[in-house]
Design an enzyme around this catalytic site. Structure first.
Site, short mmCIF file in Angstrom:
data_model
loop_
_atom_site.label_atom_id
_atom_site.label_comp_id
_atom_site.label_asym_id
_atom_site.label_seq_id
_atom_site.Cartn_x
_atom_site.Cartn_y
_atom_site.Cartn_z
N LYS A 1 0.85 -1.21 0.00
CA LYS A 1 0.00 0.00 0.00
C LYS A 1 0.87 1.24 0.00
CE LYS A 1 0.96 1.17 4.47
NZ LYS A 1 1.79 2.30 4.86
N PRO B 1 9.37 -4.31 -0.31
CA PRO B 1 10.53 -4.11 0.56
C PRO B 1 10.14 -4.25 2.04
CG PRO B 1 9.84 -2.02 -0.41
CD PRO B 1 9.02 -3.10 -1.07
N GLY C 1 7.76 0.95 4.75
CA GLY C 1 6.57 1.80 4.83
C GLY C 1 5.51 1.39 3.82
N MET C 2 5.58 0.15 3.33
CA MET C 2 4.61 -0.30 2.32
C MET C 2 3.76 -1.46 2.80
SD MET C 2 6.49 0.42 -1.21
CE MET C 2 4.89 0.92 -1.83
N ALA C 3 3.79 -1.73 4.10
CA ALA C 3 2.93 -2.74 4.73
C ALA C 3 3.22 -4.17 4.26
CB ALA C 3 1.45 -2.41 4.52
N ASP D 1 -2.43 -2.22 9.94
CA ASP D 1 -2.54 -2.17 8.47
C ASP D 1 -3.08 -3.48 7.88
OD1 ASP D 1 -1.54 0.38 8.41
OD2 ASP D 1 0.47 -0.20 7.75
P1 ATP Z 1 4.12 -0.55 7.76
O1 ATP Z 1 4.10 0.14 6.44
O2 ATP Z 1 2.91 -1.46 7.98
O3 ATP Z 1 4.41 0.32 8.93
P2 ATP Z 1 6.65 -1.60 6.92
O4 ATP Z 1 6.30 -1.89 5.51
O5 ATP Z 1 7.46 -0.38 7.19
O6 ATP Z 1 5.33 -1.60 7.78
P3 ATP Z 1 7.26 -4.35 7.27
O7 ATP Z 1 7.89 -4.72 5.96
O8 ATP Z 1 5.87 -4.77 7.50
O9 ATP Z 1 7.42 -2.80 7.52
O10 ATP Z 1 8.24 -4.93 8.39
C1 ATP Z 1 8.38 -4.36 9.67
C2 ATP Z 1 9.09 -5.38 10.56
O11 ATP Z 1 8.20 -6.47 10.78
C3 ATP Z 1 10.31 -6.00 9.90
O12 ATP Z 1 11.47 -5.28 10.23
C4 ATP Z 1 10.32 -7.42 10.43
O13 ATP Z 1 11.15 -7.54 11.55
C5 ATP Z 1 8.91 -7.69 10.90
N1 ATP Z 1 8.16 -8.71 10.10
C6 ATP Z 1 7.36 -9.65 10.62
N2 ATP Z 1 6.80 -10.39 9.65
C7 ATP Z 1 7.24 -9.92 8.48
C8 ATP Z 1 7.01 -10.28 7.12
N3 ATP Z 1 6.21 -11.31 6.79
N4 ATP Z 1 7.60 -9.55 6.17
C9 ATP Z 1 8.40 -8.50 6.51
N5 ATP Z 1 8.68 -8.15 7.77
C10 ATP Z 1 8.10 -8.83 8.76
#
Ligand code: ATP
Length: 322
Positions: A15, A116, A120-122, A161
């Site tokens: 997202k 990635p 920040g892309m959930a 999210d």
């Molecule tokens: P958001 O946008 O929801 O705030 P994000 O995209 O910045 O999250 P994610 O890629 O969801 O971050 O990962 C955040 C942390 O969650 C990672 O550093 C990792 O330790 C943990 N994590 C747990 N499960 C997963 C998964 N299936 N894929 C990626 N990271 C995961």
């Protein structure tokens, strides 16, 4: 002859936040949010592989192991802290509590990442949503199917999210982002996305915003989304570009000055607008068309220092693919 094990695969989508307004810190540790989510065609897949019929458990986790391939695979946990693992366990616990599930076949989880990590892309949330969908497909073969309301409740328990990544499309999220209302949106929006080698921790970015607000160095919450709602109805990316907003951009830029340098480079390369996606550090550039997004991305990746992709939205929520 080796027998192929039964597998179920679901896709979960990334997202971007077209709007992210961050309000007060609540007593439960979350912030009040007003978020406009758009799902993108950028995705991960989550595959559940059933163990042989004799390999069953009646309590504890049904997950025998988890493996990850694809983008940033090395930084994704492979134990029960992985959100996909937690999602499978959560669904099984629900069936054990409500539907007399006595024994369940164990599963191995394989995740292929296109999203990635900590970008920040959930990505983790998308995997949790895909795991819920895949596990639900398996369990509802012999037990009652759950309503989407029940699945959404489970999703909200897994993370703020996760409900959106389960639903997809374009949605307004309130509360801590988990209370969703569909938003009308016309057209397809094309993005150039630039990824950074080092991610940003979501809680650290929220904390930085609180600190900066206390010191008077970050502006207060911007919770209104009326201009964006109108722009989304127009289907005109130029109008939407003028209405994008993210309260987490200031703290993300403060923590990572390279983010702001990239944002400026994208604007110089002709993007309509550039902003940090969610808590960053991914920078998302809204463009006129797919061709335009490719041109902007080619320009930004030319020196080989960054990676990225083009993507478009809105896309679907998590869904079965096989
Ligand atoms: P958001 O946008 O929801 O705030 P994000 O995209 O910045 O999250 P994610 O890629 O969801 O971050 O990962 C955040 C942390 O969650 C990672 O550093 C990792 O330790 C943990 N994590 C747990 N499960 C997963 C998964 N299936 N894929 C990626 N990271 C995961």
């Amino acid at each position: 002859m080796t027998r192929r094990m039964r597998t179920v695969t679901a896709r979960g989508h990334a997202k971007v936040n077209l709007h992210l307004g961050v309000g007060a810190l609540r007593p439960d540790g979350y912030h009040d949010l007003v978020s406009v989510f758009q799902s993108l065609n950028l995705s991960d897949t989550v595959t559940l592989e059933l163990a042989p019929d004799t390999d069953r458990v009646s309590e504890g986790t049904i997950v025998s192991g988890l493996s990850v391939t694809g983008m940033d695979a090395a930084s994704v946990p492979t134990d029960d802290t992985n959100l996909a693992w937690r999602a499978v366990d959560k669904l099984v616990d629900h069936y054990r509590g409500h539907h007399d599930l006595e024994e369940a076949q164990r599963v191995h989880i394989s995740i292929h990442k296109g999203i990635p990590t900590a970008g920040g892309m959930a990505g983790g949330s998308a995997d949790a949503a895909a795991a819920l969908v895949a596990a639900h497909a398996l369990l509802s073969e012999r037990l009652p199917a759950l309503t989407s309301a029940t699945l959404l409740e489970m999703a909200a328990d897994l993370g703020s999210d996760v409900p959106f990544t389960l639903q997809g499309g374009t949605m307004l999220g309130t509360g801590r982002g988990e209370q969703l209302t569909p938003m009308l949106s016309r057209g397809t929006y094309h993005w150039a996305l630039v990824f950074f080698k080092e991610g940003l921790s979501t809680p650290v970015v929220f904390r930085e915003l609180d600190d900066m607000r206390e010191q008077g160095t970050a502006p207060g919450p911007r919770m209104e989304t009326e201009v964006l709602s109108k722009a989304l109805l127009s289907g005109n990316p130029r109008e939407v570009a003028g209405a994008l907003h993210n309260d987490l951009e200031v703290p993300a830029r403060h923590l990572r000055p390279d983010v702001e340098a990239m944002r400026r480079a994208g604007l110089d390369a002709g993007a309509l607008m550039g902003m940090v996606s969610g808590s960053g550090p991914t920078v998302a550039f809204l463009c006129e068309s797919e061709l335009h997004a490719r041109d902007v991305l080619d320009d930004l990746l030319a020196d080989g220092a960054y990676s990225g992709t083009v993507a478009h939205g809105p896309a679907k929520g998590a869904h079965l693919i096989s």
